[in-house]
Enzyme design. Structure first.
Site, short mmCIF file in Angstrom:
data_model
loop_
_atom_site.label_atom_id
_atom_site.label_comp_id
_atom_site.label_asym_id
_atom_site.label_seq_id
_atom_site.Cartn_x
_atom_site.Cartn_y
_atom_site.Cartn_z
N ALA A 126 0.84 -1.20 0.00
CA ALA A 126 0.00 0.00 0.00
C ALA A 126 0.87 1.25 0.00
CB ALA A 126 -0.92 -0.01 1.22
N GLU A 359 4.49 12.43 -0.36
CA GLU A 359 3.29 13.29 -0.19
C GLU A 359 2.38 13.19 -1.42
OE1 GLU A 359 3.90 14.51 2.82
OE2 GLU A 359 1.89 15.33 3.11
C1 LIG Z 1 12.39 8.92 1.58
C2 LIG Z 1 10.98 8.50 1.76
C3 LIG Z 1 10.28 8.96 2.89
C4 LIG Z 1 8.97 8.53 3.09
N1 LIG Z 1 8.32 8.90 4.24
C5 LIG Z 1 7.11 8.34 4.53
C6 LIG Z 1 6.51 8.55 5.82
O1 LIG Z 1 7.03 9.26 6.69
N2 LIG Z 1 5.31 7.94 6.06
C7 LIG Z 1 4.69 7.16 5.12
O2 LIG Z 1 3.62 6.64 5.42
N3 LIG Z 1 5.24 6.94 3.89
C8 LIG Z 1 6.44 7.52 3.59
N4 LIG Z 1 7.03 7.26 2.36
C9 LIG Z 1 6.34 6.47 1.36
C10 LIG Z 1 5.82 7.33 0.20
O3 LIG Z 1 4.73 8.09 0.60
C11 LIG Z 1 5.50 6.35 -0.97
O4 LIG Z 1 6.73 5.92 -1.48
C12 LIG Z 1 4.68 7.02 -2.04
O5 LIG Z 1 3.38 7.25 -1.58
C13 LIG Z 1 4.57 6.15 -3.32
O6 LIG Z 1 4.22 4.85 -3.01
P1 LIG Z 1 5.12 3.64 -3.61
O7 LIG Z 1 6.51 3.99 -3.36
O8 LIG Z 1 4.60 2.37 -3.08
O9 LIG Z 1 4.89 3.70 -5.17
P2 LIG Z 1 3.71 2.99 -6.00
O10 LIG Z 1 2.39 3.35 -5.41
O11 LIG Z 1 4.04 1.56 -6.16
O12 LIG Z 1 3.85 3.71 -7.40
C14 LIG Z 1 4.85 3.35 -8.36
C15 LIG Z 1 4.66 4.24 -9.59
O13 LIG Z 1 3.34 4.04 -10.13
C16 LIG Z 1 2.66 5.28 -10.21
N5 LIG Z 1 1.24 5.08 -9.94
C17 LIG Z 1 0.66 4.39 -8.93
N6 LIG Z 1 -0.67 4.45 -9.02
C18 LIG Z 1 -0.96 5.20 -10.11
C19 LIG Z 1 -2.16 5.63 -10.74
N7 LIG Z 1 -3.37 5.32 -10.25
N8 LIG Z 1 -2.06 6.38 -11.86
C20 LIG Z 1 -0.86 6.74 -12.35
N9 LIG Z 1 0.32 6.36 -11.82
C21 LIG Z 1 0.27 5.61 -10.70
C22 LIG Z 1 3.29 6.18 -9.15
O14 LIG Z 1 3.10 7.55 -9.44
C23 LIG Z 1 4.76 5.74 -9.26
O15 LIG Z 1 5.36 6.42 -10.31
C24 LIG Z 1 8.34 7.70 2.13
C25 LIG Z 1 9.04 7.27 1.00
C26 LIG Z 1 10.35 7.64 0.83
C27 LIG Z 1 11.09 7.11 -0.37
#
Ligand SMILES: Cc1cc2nc3c(=O)[nH]c(=O)nc-3n(C[C@H](O)[C@H](O)[C@H](O)COP(=O)(O)OP(=O)(O)OC[C@H]3O[C@@H](n4cnc5c(N)ncnc54)[C@H](O)[C@@H]3O)c2cc1C
Length: 380
Positions: A126, A359
């Site tokens: 998620a 974010e």
């Molecule tokens: C340094 C860092 C700090 C963070 N800090 C926090 C924190 O403090 N708390 C927390 O809860 N999380 C945190 N995160 C997590 C961050 O919020 C997620 O990495 C981010 O929301 C994206 O999720 P994912 O990495 O699983 O990518 P995914 O959801 O797997 O997405 C992969 C790619 O697919 C694209 N994509 C996905 N769905 C769609 C759609 N419907 N349409 C078009 N494109 C889509 C995305 O834009 C992305 O390019 C952090 C991440 C990092 C790397």
């Protein structure tokens, strides 16, 4: 400048702190990937955490525009430091809006950095799709029992208190999630190893796992089942914060590039005399200003109680993309030096990338902008 006297004063304080304390330390913090407690202690004394917290709850009660200005200035010093400020602001906003008297009682400790916090949403399955979370909190007498795991949580390796999104009703979809305030030193909480990141390397990011963690009734923030809604309700402010942070990174790049172009000589001329370099500098300056104006306009919309969703997504998306493109230009102005560790622009380019990802990724911001356009029309 359109900032009022108080906003300008707070900006000057943040600017001086960034110049005197943060920027000189940034290169070492990036290299050592170290949590800079000493800087946070100083920042807390100056009052740069929780700027939006009302005076009645121990903060200065500043508006969102002031918050944005502070975020840009801190980030101009070093984005990891601004990121901590953004995290504290997000948690404080949640507590101010939804906390009981006992829960808001922890705000002074949070603002003083005596209690380090983490915002725990993301899980392996998620990321963008928060509705996929598998962490559960099951009712147990008056309290709850928490099980599951989170990844990539900012502050996870060092935090004292986690604000954890968990599923409390498996059948209720987004209406079946709740936020819990969790003591991260409690039995059943384990921390994963610290992640080694491309940029913002002083920010400590890692995983958390919860195994039969017992929570009292007062661990629940707000109403059960409203966690997803509460999380979404602070996103606008969060996005303004990240947009301002991205703008600050690019501004630092511009400052470094202008200085370098004024001293570096090739063909017996300062490189600033070559039109190719001038255009890089000019494009950086105009795009940074455009991002700043989008950030400020979105912040003012929040402060005026207007619908700010599209404005916040536009600011976040534009500023994040801009920061990546324009810090790349800063590297270009430095030539080979810009690619070498130890030169500020090399770090800025790495620090900028995550602003397109966290974010809400910039793809998601574009989806929100398009959704708002189709719902409310192109002129809204
Ligand atoms: C340094 C860092 C700090 C963070 N800090 C926090 C924190 O403090 N708390 C927390 O809860 N999380 C945190 N995160 C997590 C961050 O919020 C997620 O990495 C981010 O929301 C994206 O999720 P994912 O990495 O699983 O990518 P995914 O959801 O797997 O997405 C992969 C790619 O697919 C694209 N994509 C996905 N769905 C769609 C759609 N419907 N349409 C078009 N494109 C889509 C995305 O834009 C992305 O390019 C952090 C991440 C990092 C790397």
């Amino acid at each position: 400048m359109y900032l009022n006297e108080m906003q300008a004063q707070v900006r000057d304080t943040a600017q001086a702190f960034a110049d005197e304390v943060i920027r000189p330390a940034a290169e070492a913090l990036d290299r050592e990937e170290r949590f800079p407690s000493e800087i946070y202690d100083e920042m807390a004394k100056v009052g740069l955490f929780g700027v939006g917290v009302p005076e009645s709850l121990g903060g200065p009660g500043f508006d969102t525009l002031t918050y944005a200005v502070v975020m840009e200035e801190l980030s101009r010093g070093y984005a990891s430091i601004a990121d901590q400020c953004g995290l504290v602001e997000l948690i404080s906003t949640l507590l101010v809006r939804h906390g009981t008297e006992r829960q808001t009682g922890m705000l002074p400790e949070i603002l003083a950095m005596k209690r380090k916090v983490a915002y725990c949403i993301t899980e392996p399955e998620a990321g963008t799709d928060v509705s996929g979370i598998r962490t559960t909190a099951e009712k147990d007498g008056d309290g709850w029992v928490l099980n599951g795991g989170k990844i990539w949580i900012h502050n996870a390796p060092v935090a004292d208190t986690g604000f954890v999104l968990a599923r409390t009703d498996k059948a209720a979809g987004n209406r079946g999630m709740s936020i819990f305030i969790v003591d991260l030193h409690a039995q059943g909480v384990e921390r994963g190893p610290k992640e080694h990141k491309m940029g913002q390397r002083a920010s400590q990011v890692g995983g958390l796992s919860f195994s039969d963690v017992r929570l009292g009734a007062d661990a629940l923030l707000g109403e059960a089942g409203r966690g997803f809604h509460m999380m979404m309700s602070v996103l606008d402010k969060g996005r303004v914060g990240i947009a301002a942070l991205a703008t600050g990174i690019a501004q630092a790049g511009l400052e470094a590039a202008v200085e370098y172009a004024g001293v570096r000589k090739q063909f017996d001329k300062k490189i600033a005399e070559f039109q190719g370099v001038q255009w890089l500098l000019a494009d950086m300056a105009k795009d940074i200003e455009a991002a700043r104006l989008l950030v400020h306009s979105a912040a003012v919309k929040i402060d005026q109680g207007l619908d700010a969703t599209k404005a916040c997504s536009m600011a976040k998306c534009f500023a994040g993309d801009m920061a990546v493109a324009r810090t790349s230009d800063a590297v270009q102005v430095f030539g080979g030096s810009g690619y070498i560790r130890g030169f500020e622009v090399e770090r800025l380019y790495r620090d900028a990338k995550i602003t397109q990802i966290y974010e809400g990724t910039n793809q998601i911001q574009r989806m929100i902008i398009a959704r708002e356009l189709m719902k409310k029309g192109a002129r809204a």
